[in-house]
Design an enzyme around this catalytic site. Structure first.
Site, PDB file in Angstrom:
ATOM      1  N   ASP A  90       0.826  -1.211   0.000  1.00 14.49           N
ATOM      2  CA  ASP A  90       0.000   0.000   0.000  1.00 14.49           C
ATOM      3  C   ASP A  90       0.855   1.255   0.000  1.00 14.49           C
ATOM      4  O   ASP A  90       2.008   1.225   0.421  1.00 14.49           O
ATOM      5  CB  ASP A  90      -0.849   0.006   1.277  1.00 14.49           C
ATOM      6  CG  ASP A  90      -2.300  -0.202   0.974  1.00 14.49           C
ATOM      7  OD1 ASP A  90      -2.603  -0.752  -0.093  1.00 14.49           O
ATOM      8  OD2 ASP A  90      -3.122   0.193   1.813  1.00 14.49           O
ATOM      9  N   LYS A 113      -1.534   4.557  -4.180  1.00 16.90           N
ATOM     10  CA  LYS A 113      -2.264   5.576  -4.930  1.00 16.90           C
ATOM     11  C   LYS A 113      -1.503   6.878  -5.038  1.00 16.90           C
ATOM     12  O   LYS A 113      -1.940   7.802  -5.672  1.00 16.90           O
ATOM     13  CB  LYS A 113      -3.586   5.864  -4.226  1.00 16.90           C
ATOM     14  CG  LYS A 113      -4.408   4.639  -4.048  1.00 16.90           C
ATOM     15  CD  LYS A 113      -5.602   4.886  -3.175  1.00 16.90           C
ATOM     16  CE  LYS A 113      -6.327   3.574  -2.913  1.00 16.90           C
ATOM     17  NZ  LYS A 113      -7.039   3.563  -1.689  1.00 16.90           N
ATOM     18  N   MET A 154      -7.850  10.885   7.712  1.00 21.67           N
ATOM     19  CA  MET A 154      -8.244  11.390   6.383  1.00 21.67           C
ATOM     20  C   MET A 154      -8.987  12.722   6.459  1.00 21.67           C
ATOM     21  O   MET A 154      -9.925  12.969   5.708  1.00 21.67           O
ATOM     22  CB  MET A 154      -9.104  10.330   5.651  1.00 21.67           C
ATOM     23  CG  MET A 154      -8.287   9.105   5.286  1.00 21.67           C
ATOM     24  SD  MET A 154      -9.275   7.743   4.651  1.00 21.67           S
ATOM     25  CE  MET A 154      -9.689   6.870   6.150  1.00 21.67           C
TER      26      MET A 154
HETATM   27  N1  SAH Z   1      -4.753   1.543   8.302  1.00 23.38           N
HETATM   28  C1  SAH Z   1      -4.147   2.829   8.601  1.00 23.38           C
HETATM   29  C2  SAH Z   1      -5.048   3.989   8.202  1.00 23.38           C
HETATM   30  C3  SAH Z   1      -5.243   4.140   6.711  1.00 23.38           C
HETATM   31  S1  SAH Z   1      -6.290   5.483   6.307  1.00 23.38           S
HETATM   32  C4  SAH Z   1      -3.796   2.871  10.081  1.00 23.38           C
HETATM   33  O1  SAH Z   1      -4.250   2.019  10.849  1.00 23.38           O
HETATM   34  O2  SAH Z   1      -3.040   3.772  10.478  1.00 23.38           O
HETATM   35  C5  SAH Z   1      -5.127   6.720   5.857  1.00 23.38           C
HETATM   36  C6  SAH Z   1      -5.085   7.833   6.876  1.00 23.38           C
HETATM   37  O3  SAH Z   1      -4.412   7.392   8.037  1.00 23.38           O
HETATM   38  C7  SAH Z   1      -4.323   9.075   6.440  1.00 23.38           C
HETATM   39  O4  SAH Z   1      -5.153   9.935   5.677  1.00 23.38           O
HETATM   40  C8  SAH Z   1      -3.971   9.695   7.765  1.00 23.38           C
HETATM   41  O5  SAH Z   1      -5.063  10.374   8.317  1.00 23.38           O
HETATM   42  C9  SAH Z   1      -3.697   8.461   8.609  1.00 23.38           C
HETATM   43  N2  SAH Z   1      -2.270   8.090   8.651  1.00 23.38           N
HETATM   44  C10 SAH Z   1      -1.716   6.970   8.197  1.00 23.38           C
HETATM   45  N3  SAH Z   1      -0.397   6.936   8.448  1.00 23.38           N
HETATM   46  C11 SAH Z   1      -0.114   8.089   9.092  1.00 23.38           C
HETATM   47  C12 SAH Z   1       1.078   8.640   9.647  1.00 23.38           C
HETATM   48  N4  SAH Z   1       2.244   7.998   9.578  1.00 23.38           N
HETATM   49  N5  SAH Z   1       0.994   9.849  10.246  1.00 23.38           N
HETATM   50  C13 SAH Z   1      -0.190  10.500  10.336  1.00 23.38           C
HETATM   51  N6  SAH Z   1      -1.336  10.016   9.838  1.00 23.38           N
HETATM   52  C14 SAH Z   1      -1.310   8.829   9.226  1.00 23.38           C
END
Ligand code: SAH
Length: 251
Positions: free
Chosen positions: A36, A58, A170
């Site tokens: 991903d 993406k 998000m």
């Molecule tokens: N499965 C992931 C979330 C995916 S949705 C999890 O559990 O973390 C994608 C969103 O996750 C992004 O838009 C952001 O809001 C958040 N996100 C993912 N990685 C991040 C990071 N390293 N720092 C801050 N926000 C993050």
């Protein structure tokens, strides 16, 4: 040729140190990795010379790989008898479609298993010294998405009244709309907010602010996706905030 297997693997929010021992072991054993976009490049560096790494993300100007294509790809590799790791940022079951993918593959007779990852919203605590729950002010925490595609919105009013810490995923796509929705739901403009970009990655950035000027503060600080928006009293309690100068060097 035996049946393959698909592992849904959570890679954590950032560099490879966030991987669990189990995730590292499963990755080492899998022949194909479907990666991903939020998975850090330090995780990819763990791939062996024989590992087939397929990026299905993406970002980077590429168009999104359709979910249907990713599903078919996993199915094809599994039917070839391969062990497949579907590697996702954070946890596969927190805004990660882990459940959907598991069900789709299982319906087609593919063996599926999963490895938990540290979700970005839960990594915040340690990364910033921020208590997500607090004995006086936050009896719990809600992980919420601000991004919906079916026209429905989170019940912000109920969440505003819940006194839970809101960890919003998000939310950066339309931060002005998010601010307006939260205020319309009844949260006062002085409500503490913290925006944390790239938690657990190289060059993380974070800022404490208040709801009434959220969109402007985000713009002025130049904060961007991927980032989390933390709303609630605990947002003012981060022991460690990102330092702009150091951050710019890493960016
Ligand atoms: N499965 C992931 C979330 C995916 S949705 C999890 O559990 O973390 C994608 C969103 O996750 C992004 O838009 C952001 O809001 C958040 N996100 C993912 N990685 C991040 C990071 N390293 N720092 C801050 N926000 C993050």
């Amino acid at each position: 040729m035996g049946q393959g297997k698909v592992w849904l693997v959570g890679a954590g929010p950032g560099d490879a140190e966030w991987l669990t021992l189990k995730a590292a072991r499963v990755l080492a054993a899998c022949e194909v990795w479907l990666i991903d976009d939020l998975v850090d490049k330090s995780v990819l560096e763990l791939a062996g010379p024989q590992t087939r790494v397929v990026r299905v993300g993406k970002r980077g100007g590429c168009k999104s790989t359709p979910q249907a294509f990713i599903l078919r790809l996993m199915l094809r590799y599994a039917r070839q008898g391969r062990s497949v790791a579907r590697v996702k940022g954070g946890d596969p079951f927190v805004f990660g479609r882990g459940g959907e993918e598991w069900a789709w593959l299982a319906e087609r007779g593919v063996e599926v298993d999963a490895v938990a990852g540290v979700s970005a919203g839960l990594a915040l605590g340690a990364a910033l010294g921020l208590p997500l729950t607090h004995r006086q002010t936050a009896r719990g925490v809600a992980l919420v998405t601000a991004h919906t595609t079916d026209g429905t919105r989170p019940n912000w009013q109920a969440l505003a009244q819940s006194a839970l810490t809101l960890v919003i995923y998000m939310g950066m796509q339309d931060i002005a709309a998010l601010q307006a929705e939260l205020q319309d739901a009844g949260l006062p403009e002085h409500t503490p907010v913290l925006v944390a970009e790239r938690v657990g990655c190289a060059g993380p950035r974070s800022r404490a602010m208040v709801l009434g000027t959220l969109a402007r503060s985000v713009r002025e600080a130049g904060l961007a996706s991927p980032a989390l928006v933390v709303v609630g009293e605990v947002a003012a309690l981060a022991a460690r905030l990102g330092q702009a100068a150091a951050d710019r060097r890493c960016a």
